[in-house]
Design a protein around this motif. Structure first.
Motif, mmCIF file in Angstrom:
data_model
loop_
_atom_site.group_PDB
_atom_site.id
_atom_site.type_symbol
_atom_site.label_atom_id
_atom_site.label_comp_id
_atom_site.label_asym_id
_atom_site.label_seq_id
_atom_site.Cartn_x
_atom_site.Cartn_y
_atom_site.Cartn_z
ATOM 1 N N LEU A 115 33.636 116.345 5.390
ATOM 2 C CA LEU A 115 33.217 117.119 3.856
ATOM 3 C C LEU A 115 33.674 115.217 3.320
ATOM 4 O O LEU A 115 34.351 114.682 3.315
ATOM 5 C CB LEU A 115 34.606 117.523 3.717
ATOM 6 C CG LEU A 115 34.826 117.487 1.893
ATOM 7 C CD1 LEU A 115 33.306 118.618 1.587
ATOM 8 C CD2 LEU A 115 35.838 118.265 0.616
ATOM 9 N N VAL A 116 32.251 115.121 2.962
ATOM 10 C CA VAL A 116 32.345 113.825 1.787
ATOM 11 C C VAL A 116 32.789 113.915 0.499
ATOM 12 O O VAL A 116 31.864 114.702 -0.566
ATOM 13 C CB VAL A 116 30.697 113.522 2.204
ATOM 14 C CG1 VAL A 116 30.368 111.509 1.268
ATOM 15 C CG2 VAL A 116 29.763 113.360 3.281
ATOM 16 N N ARG A 117 33.691 112.967 0.474
ATOM 17 C CA ARG A 117 34.245 113.266 -1.408
ATOM 18 C C ARG A 117 34.481 111.132 -1.736
ATOM 19 O O ARG A 117 35.239 111.239 -1.861
ATOM 20 C CB ARG A 117 35.494 113.638 -1.323
ATOM 21 C CG ARG A 117 35.200 115.080 -1.151
ATOM 22 C CD ARG A 117 36.985 116.105 -1.426
ATOM 23 N NE ARG A 117 36.689 116.336 -2.367
ATOM 24 C CZ ARG A 117 38.068 116.890 -2.721
ATOM 25 N NH1 ARG A 117 38.866 117.395 -2.083
ATOM 26 N NH2 ARG A 117 37.860 117.873 -3.967
ATOM 27 N N LYS A 118 33.078 111.094 -2.615
ATOM 28 C CA LYS A 118 32.572 109.905 -2.708
ATOM 29 C C LYS A 118 33.875 109.235 -4.421
ATOM 30 O O LYS A 118 34.245 110.756 -5.007
ATOM 31 C CB LYS A 118 31.907 109.236 -3.617
ATOM 32 C CG LYS A 118 31.402 107.868 -3.496
ATOM 33 C CD LYS A 118 30.898 106.990 -3.010
ATOM 34 C CE LYS A 118 30.584 105.702 -3.805
ATOM 35 N NZ LYS A 118 28.733 105.116 -2.965
ATOM 36 N N LEU A 119 34.865 108.878 -4.497
ATOM 37 C CA LEU A 119 35.939 108.320 -5.260
ATOM 38 C C LEU A 119 34.914 107.475 -6.219
ATOM 39 O O LEU A 119 34.404 106.654 -5.831
ATOM 40 C CB LEU A 119 37.436 108.040 -5.187
ATOM 41 C CG LEU A 119 37.746 109.443 -4.155
ATOM 42 C CD1 LEU A 119 39.121 108.799 -4.030
ATOM 43 C CD2 LEU A 119 38.283 110.738 -5.190
ATOM 44 N N PRO A 120 34.978 107.513 -7.739
ATOM 45 C CA PRO A 120 36.266 108.629 -8.325
ATOM 46 C C PRO A 120 35.585 110.392 -8.507
ATOM 47 O O PRO A 120 34.178 109.765 -8.794
ATOM 48 C CB PRO A 120 36.828 107.701 -9.298
ATOM 49 C CG PRO A 120 35.659 106.861 -10.051
ATOM 50 C CD PRO A 120 35.622 106.289 -9.089
ATOM 51 N N GLN A 121 35.909 111.190 -8.625
ATOM 52 C CA GLN A 121 35.025 112.302 -8.617
ATOM 53 C C GLN A 121 36.320 112.747 -10.228
ATOM 54 O O GLN A 121 37.574 112.348 -10.575
ATOM 55 C CB GLN A 121 35.003 113.172 -7.781
ATOM 56 C CG GLN A 121 33.533 112.940 -7.020
ATOM 57 C CD GLN A 121 33.601 113.540 -6.309
ATOM 58 O OE1 GLN A 121 34.586 114.550 -6.594
ATOM 59 N NE2 GLN A 121 32.532 113.066 -4.778
ATOM 60 N N SER A 122 35.612 114.037 -10.892
ATOM 61 C CA SER A 122 36.162 114.582 -11.699
ATOM 62 C C SER A 122 37.653 115.430 -11.213
ATOM 63 O O SER A 122 37.053 116.116 -10.720
ATOM 64 C CB SER A 122 35.422 115.494 -12.747
ATOM 65 O OG SER A 122 35.708 116.341 -13.490
ATOM 66 N N LYS A 123 38.339 115.184 -11.559
ATOM 67 C CA LYS A 123 39.946 115.574 -10.863
ATOM 68 C C LYS A 123 40.054 115.292 -9.828
ATOM 69 O O LYS A 123 40.528 115.758 -8.921
ATOM 70 C CB LYS A 123 39.828 116.936 -11.250
ATOM 71 C CG LYS A 123 39.580 117.415 -13.247
ATOM 72 C CD LYS A 123 40.518 116.976 -13.686
ATOM 73 C CE LYS A 123 40.597 117.521 -14.945
ATOM 74 N NZ LYS A 123 41.408 117.234 -15.883
#
Length: 426
Positions: free
Chosen positions: A220-228
């Motif tokens: 799972l790719v989750r680049k920061l920052p994101q909403s919440k």
């Protein structure tokens, strides 16, 4: 993260180039008049008839004896979890001066810089812990099989493990004997140990029953920052000039299913926490795979990064709830603030637990070793299965329900909020 250069026993380019430059220039007529044995080494009769641009040079001759350089990671990237970009590292002959050498201390300092920016994550190696003592559930049966029966009565899931231990042991022994790569280890583990619940196309937005389910996410790719979904703040003195900007891509993570909420409230959950694929929130377990124990440090750092981010965002939800309700941290609140990680380096596994250093304010977190064993042994497999079942139960019964209570409490604290779809947990 470091560039790797190869050395070879063949004649280096620098010596061949110098020898070529010392070759005496002669005319074509003089070359034809010279005895065959006195022809220069680069001007044999076989090559003389070719145009000058087709004749081999000293450099091309040397290249025939030089292996292709290895691919090496680009150390300029600050990413710890994103797939590394590769570049060719130039070959440095043994005899040539100024050959670059690797610097382990520099690499270690790079990791410390990353971890400092993640809120001062600290590693601690401890002795193996007893599951009942660690999870604080003395009322549970000590026997893992009896405990599993309690779990199944509480949650009817597909992830509960009671596999054929002999088959798992045989597979890990075979993969070690055949020197299988990381992908083989990961594929087997995801198929036989780290299971997933069935997916349904009409959930979670369109009706369905309210259930507690774990959701497995792979790569799972989750680049920061994101909403919440925010990065932990750097601790004072970290001296990192810019914010966290690289991708997080854990090999495997477990989240809580959005199906735990009433259908009418599911679309509103994203106002409080990050929602993944419109079906999952609040991760509780991160897993990293590597081929062998030589990569344990890398796997441990990757788990630490992912765990720190997950824990920090859980901390933000709890902090916002306490502020909205005008309450302070209780002992029960503090005990719920944790994130688990598992590293599998070949057949060896390590279980980690990450907790905040302090609670009133965020001052970083600590990742401690809980247990370690080998999947080539029956006892090692049994212990991994036992802990994994315990973590899934904790992730739903303690972590998941605590997150849901916080979201409900935070919603009720707003006088203008629509609370028709919010109900107390049974």
């Amino acid at each position: 993260m470091m560039a790797v250069s190869n050395t070879f026993d063949k004649t280096p380019d620098c010596e061949l180039s110098q020898a070529h430059s010392r070759t005496t220039k002669v005319s074509n007529k003089e070359r034809l008049q010279q005895p065959r044995s006195k022809l220069p080494p680069t001007c044999s009769q076989e090559n003389f008839g070719r145009p000058h641009y087709a004749r081999p040079t000293a450099n091309s001759s040397a290249r025939k004896h030089v292996l292709k350089p290895r691919l090496s990671t680009d150390s300029s990237s600050s990413s710890s979890r994103s797939r590394p970009r590769f570049r060719y590292s130039p070959t440095i002959p043994r005899q040539c001066p100024d050959a670059a050498t690797t610097d382990p201390e520099h690499i270690t300092q790079l990791w410390k810089t990353v971890m400092a920016h993640l809120g001062g994550t600290k590693h601690e190696d401890e002795a193996d812990q007893d599951p009942i003592t660690h999870f604080g559930v003395p009322e549970m049966p000590r026997d893992s099989k009896l405990r599993l029966e309690v779990y199944r009565k509480s949650f009817g899931l597909s992830v509960w493990l009671e596999p054929n231990i002999e088959d798992i042991q045989r597979e890990y022994k075979a993969m070690r004997a055949y020197s299988c790569n990381e992908a083989e280890y990961q594929t087997f583990a995801l198929r036989s140990i780290f299971l997933d619940e069935p997916r349904y196309p009409d959930l979670p937005e369109d009706g369905g029953d309210k259930r507690w389910l774990p959701i497995r996410m792979v790569q799972l790719v989750r680049k920061l920052p994101q909403s919440k979904w925010l990065p932990p703040p750097p601790v004072p003195g970290s001296n990192l000039p810019k914010r966290y900007e690289w991708d997080i891509r854990p090999d495997c993570t477990y989240h809580v299913s959005l199906q735990a909420f009433q259908p009418g409230f599911r679309s509103k959950v994203r106002k409080h926490v990050s929602i993944i694929q419109q079906r999952a929130f609040c991760p509780y377990l991160t897993i990293e795979f590597k081929k062998d124990e030589e990569n344990l440090d890398t796997a441990r750092h990757q788990v630490a990064i992912s765990s720190a981010i997950s824990l920090y965002n859980r901390y933000l939800l709890k902090t916002a709830t306490l502020q909205a309700c005008g309450t302070s941290w209780s002992e029960d609140d503090q005990s719920q603030m944790r994130h688990y990680g598992i590293t599998l380096t070949g057949s060896n596994w390590n279980l980690w637990c990450t907790v905040p250093k302090t609670f009133v304010t965020w001052t970083g977190c600590t990742m401690s070793s809980i247990y370690s064993a080998d999947c080539r042994t029956v006892a090692g497999i049994q212990q991994l299965i036992e802990f994994l079942n315990d973590i899934h139960y904790w992730g739903l019964e303690v972590h998941g329900k605590s997150c849901k209570r916080d979201i409900h409490a935070k919603t009720r604290s707003d006088p203008s909020a629509d609370t028709r779809d919010v109900s107390l947990l049974s």
